[in-house]
Design an enzyme around this catalytic site. Sequence first.
Site, PDB file in Angstrom:
ATOM      1  N   ASP A  68       3.160  26.219 -35.459  1.00 58.52           N
ATOM      2  CA  ASP A  68       4.086  25.170 -34.814  1.00 58.52           C
ATOM      3  C   ASP A  68       5.314  24.702 -34.526  1.00 58.52           C
ATOM      4  O   ASP A  68       6.217  25.792 -35.178  1.00 58.52           O
ATOM      5  CB  ASP A  68       3.739  24.061 -36.100  1.00 58.52           C
ATOM      6  CG  ASP A  68       3.710  22.883 -35.000  1.00 58.52           C
ATOM      7  OD1 ASP A  68       4.146  22.316 -34.203  1.00 58.52           O
ATOM      8  OD2 ASP A  68       5.060  21.876 -35.787  1.00 58.52           O
ATOM      9  N   GLU A 108       3.428  28.919 -31.183  1.00 51.64           N
ATOM     10  CA  GLU A 108       3.640  27.594 -29.697  1.00 51.64           C
ATOM     11  C   GLU A 108       5.186  27.122 -30.477  1.00 51.64           C
ATOM     12  O   GLU A 108       5.519  26.930 -30.407  1.00 51.64           O
ATOM     13  CB  GLU A 108       2.860  26.282 -31.414  1.00 51.64           C
ATOM     14  CG  GLU A 108       2.581  25.367 -29.674  1.00 51.64           C
ATOM     15  CD  GLU A 108       3.531  24.162 -30.744  1.00 51.64           C
ATOM     16  OE1 GLU A 108       3.731  23.104 -29.818  1.00 51.64           O
ATOM     17  OE2 GLU A 108       4.264  23.925 -31.262  1.00 51.64           O
TER      18      GLU A 108
END
Lengths: 690, 690
Positions: free
Chosen positions: A412, A441
Amino acid sequence: MPARAGTRSTTLRSPSQIPPRAADDADTPGPLRTTRIPLLQPSPAVPGGFTPKAFVGEVVPFSVTSFREGHDIIGVHVRLTSPSGEETLHRLSPRDDGTDTWSTNIALDEQGAWSFRFEAFSDDFATWAHAAELKVGAAVDVPVMAALGADLLARAAAERDRPAAQRKHLGDVALALRSGDADTTLAVSTDARLVQIFRERPVTSLRSASPDQTVNVDRLAAGTGAWYEFFPRSEGARRLKDGTVKSGTFRTAMKRLPEVAAMGFDVVYLVPVHPIGTTHRKGRNNTLVAEPGDPGSPYAIGSAAGGHDAIHPDLGTPADFRAFVRAARKEGLEVALDLALQASPDHPWVSAHPEWFTTLPDGTIAFAENPPKKYQDIYPLNFDNDPEGIAAEMLRIVQHWVGQGVKIFRVDNPHTKPLQFWEWLIAEVNAADPDVIFLAEAFTRPAVMRALAAVGFQQSYSYFTWRNTKAELEEFLTSVSHETADYMRPNLFVNTHDILTEYLQFGGRAAYRIRACIAATAGPVYGVYAGYELFENVARPGSEENIDNEKYEYKFRDWNGAEARGESLAPLLRRLNEIRRDHPALRQLRTFSTHWSDDDAVLVYSKHLDAPFTGTGRADTIIVVANVDPHSVRETTVHLDTTRWGVPLGERFEVEDLLTGAVWTWSDHNYVRLDAFAEPVHILKVRERS
Amino acid sequence: MPARAGTRSTTLRSPSQIPPRAADDADTPGPLRTTRIPLLQPSPAVPGGFTPKAFVGEVVPFSVTSFREGHDIIGVHVRLTSPSGEETLHRLSPRDDGTDTWSTNIALDEQGAWSFRFEAFSDDFATWAHAAELKVGAAVDVPVMAALGADLLARAAAERDRPAAQRKHLGDVALALRSGDADTTLAVSTDARLVQIFRERPVTSLRSASPDQTVNVDRLAAGTGAWYEFFPRSEGARRLKDGTVKSGTFRTAMKRLPEVAAMGFDVVYLVPVHPIGTTHRKGRNNTLVAEPGDPGSPYAIGSAAGGHDAIHPDLGTPADFRAFVRAARKEGLEVALDLALQASPDHPWVSAHPEWFTTLPDGTIAFAENPPKKYQDIYPLNFDNDPEGIAAEMLRIVQHWVGQGVKIFRVDNPHTKPLQFWEWLIAEVNAADPDVIFLAEAFTRPAVMRALAAVGFQQSYSYFTWRNTKAELEEFLTSVSHETADYMRPNLFVNTHDILTEYLQFGGRAAYRIRACIAATAGPVYGVYAGYELFENVARPGSEENIDNEKYEYKFRDWNGAEARGESLAPLLRRLNEIRRDHPALRQLRTFSTHWSDDDAVLVYSKHLDAPFTGTGRADTIIVVANVDPHSVRETTVHLDTTRWGVPLGERFEVEDLLTGAVWTWSDHNYVRLDAFAEPVHILKVRERS
C-alpha cells in the site's frame, strides 16, 4: 533448464560446440570504452543501471548496437549463462532498419540471475562469400578470390573444436578451391551446407565482447496471472436479527475460493487482515465518526489485539489463516496479502517504539496529514529516527507472513516510504526467498512509479484505469509493453476498492465488459476487485470511489443470484481467463503491438508469439478489436500488419472470435461492426493455415 | 574563471559559504544504488557512459530526477568543481511538469574537465514554512507549529558557517517564536528575508549525493564558428598560354584570406595539401584515366614527394605552409586541415610498411573496393595487421601538423576506420594538447555517426544538407540541439565539394539564400564550400556533386566580378556572420526551439539566451521565419510562444529584421509574407522593452 531460442537464433546446447569466450584476441586493455567491434546500448537494461528483470518463460529481446568500418560482414552473439551455470550461445540478426541494432528473442526459463554478454566478430566466411559471389560473377579477381577462400577454409578445417567429419569436408573444399577455378569458387561461395556450417560456428576474427551483465528472472507469478481482490470479512458476513453484523471469517471466506478458482483466477488478494484500531475509527462512507458496529478501515492497522503480525480476531486465528492459505492452494490459488506500513493510534508499536513515529513538541505523535488536513486514524511511520530498528521490524513482519505461506505482497502506498527502504527490503527478502513478489500500489507521478519498479518491485499498479480512449490506450499499452518492460510490469487492475473511474461510473455495463476484455488480453497480469462482476458502478458523490465503500462496512453480495439472473460478468471473466490459459501469447507482455482502424474509438492490437516459444510447436496469434466508446455502435475498417504473424499483406486467413465462436475470413483490411450494447469487443484467434 | 550562474541558480562564490559535501550523514553504504533522497538520470550524460562535452561559454542544462516520499519539500544542488579546482554550488529548480526533474542552466567558462555531483536534501525550513502558513492560517496546531519553527531556527542559528549577523537574527526569530503566538508564526513562515537566507543556505536533513561525474569543456572553436572550405591550388591558379594550368600555391592562396576574413568566417578548411599519386590518377569528372595536366584528387595522398607529413610541391614548401597559417592567424582565421587516412599506390608507406595494407594471395595490395567495384587510385589502410605501428604513425602525423600550427582536423570518412582507433587517437592527442579539434566527416548511418561523436570527435558533419522541408528541419534541428547536444555538435555545412543536393541544384538562388540563413542561425557551427557564393548549382548528371568537380581540376572563379555584378552571395554571408557576432544566442546550440506557422513551408524558430549569459547584461532573442520552398511566395500566420523570452502571451513587442532593417510590432500571432525570390527569410531581433 536451458534457454529456448527463437526462430532467428542459433542455440548450441552442447558445451563442446561453444567457442571460447571472445575478446581473447581483439579487446584492447586499458581505459578505452569501445571494443574493436563496438557493442553499444546493450539490452535488456534499465536506466540508472538497475538490474533488468524477466519472469520464467518470458520471451526477452536481447539487442545491441554493433557495426564495423567498411564493407566486411560482422556477426553478433549473446552468450548466456543460466542460474544453474549452463552456457548457451545465441546468434543475433540485424534489424533491417538502418539502426545497426542486432537482436534475437530468447525465452528465459529458469528462475534466478542470468548473466549475459554480447560478442561481435568479423564473419570472415560471409565476407568472403559475398565478395566472391559478386567478383567471380563479374569475372574480377577470380584466382585471388579462390586462393582467399582456400586459405579461409583451411583455417576453419584446422579448428580442433569442429567435428572431425566437418573438418574433413572443409579441408576437401579448401583443396578444391586451390584449382582457382571460377565455377568452383562461385559454387563454394553460395553453398548451402557451408552457409549452415558457418552460421552455427563461424570463422571469426576481431572478436570483441561487452562486459558481463545480469538479468534477473522471477518466478512465473511475477509476470503473469489473474488477480481477484476481496475483503474476507464480507464473505459470509451475516446481518443478525438485532441489526448488527457478524463478520465473515477465514473459514466462511474460504467457501468463496472454489468460485474464484472456477472463474479462472490465479491470485486472491486480501486487504489487510490485521486488528483494526478504534481510536478515531472512520465510519461508513469515510465519515469521521464511526457508529457502533462499524468495522473500521482495515488500513487503520493495530489494536490491543496486535499489529502487523496479528490476525483480526473477527476473522479467526492464525491457524484459520493458514487453513485459508491451504484451501486456496488446493484450488490452485495463491494468496496475496496487503502490506500497509502505517499504524492506528492503538498499534502496539506506538507504546513500544514511539521513536518510529514523529513526536511533536507538545508530546503528541503526528498524524498523517496533507496540511492543513489530518488523517486522525493513522500514524505514519518516520523512517529516519531509527532506520535500522524500523527496517528490521518491517523485515520481520514480511518474513512472518512468508512463514505463514504468503509469498505475494500488495504494498500500500509505497511512494510514501523511502525509495531506499524498498530497495533494501526487497533485496533482503528475495535474498532469502526469491519467490516473494511485491506489487507496488504507487498511483503517483511517473518518475516515482518507475523508480519503485527499478529498485525491485516485481509488479506495479499503473495508470491503466485512467487510460480509456483509443489514443490513450495505444500510447499507454505500447509504452508499458516495450519501453519499460525490462523493469516495470503493470498489473492491469480494472478497479480497486479505492478506484471507480468515471468511465465505469457512466459507461454502463458495456464499460465493464470492454475494460475486462482489454485488461485480460493486453497485459499478462490483470486484476478485478470483487463486485466488478456485479457492475457496482455507483460512486460516492464527488469521489472516484464506490458509495458505501467496503473499506468502512461489510458488503453483502448475491453472486449466484446475479449470475442466475444473467446480471453478472462472471461468465465473461471465466471465459477471458480460459482464453488466457489457452493462449501463451496473452501470457507475455512484450508480444503486444497496435494496428489501425479508421474509427477514433476502435482500438486494434495483436499479441503474437512465435512457434518455438508457445510450447505447442505452433505460433499463437490473437487480434483484439475493441470499441472503447461504451455508448455507441461503431462500424469501421480495421487495418492489420499481418506480416507480424507471418501472413503476407493481402493474403487471406481465418479468424475465430473466441467470445462468440464466429469464424470469418480476414485479410489486411477488414470491416467490423462493434455494438457496445451487445458485443463491444472481438477477441480473434488467427487460425493456422492448412 | 568561475561558472556563471543563470537566473534560476544560486552561486555561492566564497568557499566559506559553501556547505560541506553532502552524503556525510544520509548516504547508506553498501550495495544500494539509491540514496536516501534518490538522484536519478543525472544530466549532462551520454548513452553508454561516455564523457559529456561542452565548449567554453556554453550554457549547459544540468538536470536530475529527484523526489522524496510524502509532502516534505526537498532542494537540489549541483556542486561543480572547475578544472582549476574552484568549487561552486548551484541551486536547481523543479520543472513544473510532473516529471520530478530538477534543472538549472550553467555557463561553463573554463576549458578542461569539470566534475559535478548532484546533492539533494530535505528543505526543513521550506517544509515548515509551507505547513505553518496553511495550518496557522486555518488555526490548527498553532503552538506546535511555533515550537517546531523555534527549534528549526535555533538549529540554523547554531550553524557555525553562517555569518554572525545572520546567526544573531535567526536566534532572535527563534526566541520570538517561543511565544507561540499565531501572528508571529504566520509572519515568520512568509518572511521574505528568511526565505532568502534559507534559499542561499538551507537548513537541511537527509542529505544525499550522486556519484561524481565529469563534463569535458573544449575550447570555444569546438562549439562555435563559421567555416570556409577551399582548395588552395585553385586560388591563384593561372591558365598559361600553352593551355596548361599553373597551380595556385600557399603564397597565392593566402591573398584570398583577407576576403574570407572580411566575410566574417572563423576557420579556413583546406582539402588535403599533400603530394598526390600518379598511379591510376583520376581525370576530370571522376574519369578513370587522367589527361596530362590533370592535377588529380587531393585524396589520393602520397607520391615520391612524400606522404601525409609532406606538402604538395605545387603548393610550395613547408615554410610556405607555415606562412599561410600565420597569414590566416593575422586575419583572425584558424586553419583546419583534412586528415584522410588512405594512400595512393605511390605513397611512401606502401614500400616502407606493406603490412599496413592488405596483401592478397597474388602478392598485390588490395585496392579500396565496394565489390565488385574497385577504386584503383586508393589503397585503404588495414588497421589490424600492425595496430600499434599504424596507430603510432597516425599519431605522429597529427602531431606533425600540430607542430606546424594546425589545431583543427577535418577527418575524411572516419567511419571507414575502427571506432576504437578514433577513441584512442583523439584521447592521445588531446592529452598532450586539449586545443586540438577533430571534425568527423561521417555521412553514414545514425548509430555510427553518433558513436564517433561519443568516443571523442568534437564536431560532426550531419544530415543537415538533406533536411530541407519544414517538417524535416524541425525534427532535425530539435534533435541535434537537445537530444544529442551533450556529445554531438553538428557542423551545418550547406554544401561541400562532395555534396550538391537536389535542393540546391533545382532551387535556384533562393535555395542558396534560404540554406545559408538557416545554417548560420540555427547552429553555432556552420560552413560553406567556396563557390557557394557564386550559386554553383550544376551537377554532374546523375550525381549529387558539382559538374567539373574541383576534386579533379582547377577552378577559376571571379569573386569580385560576381559581387560587382550583384551575382554573389558574399554580401549575405558577410551580413549573416556579422549577425552571429552580434548575437550570443546564435553562438549556442541548445538555445534553439521551434514555434509554429499555418503554412507547411514556413519554418519558425527562436534562439534565446538569458541575460546572465550574454555578457551584455541583456537577454538576447532572435526569431527566424523561413520560407523553405524556394519556388513560391508564402503568406501565413506565425504563432510564437513568447514566454520563452519572458514576454507574456498577447503582449506586444518590437522586432527588427536584421537583414532589411524593417521594424514591426509583433505579438504571439503575426502575419508574414515571405517571397522566395526576394526575401525568403526574416531574421528578427526582439527589442528589449523600454
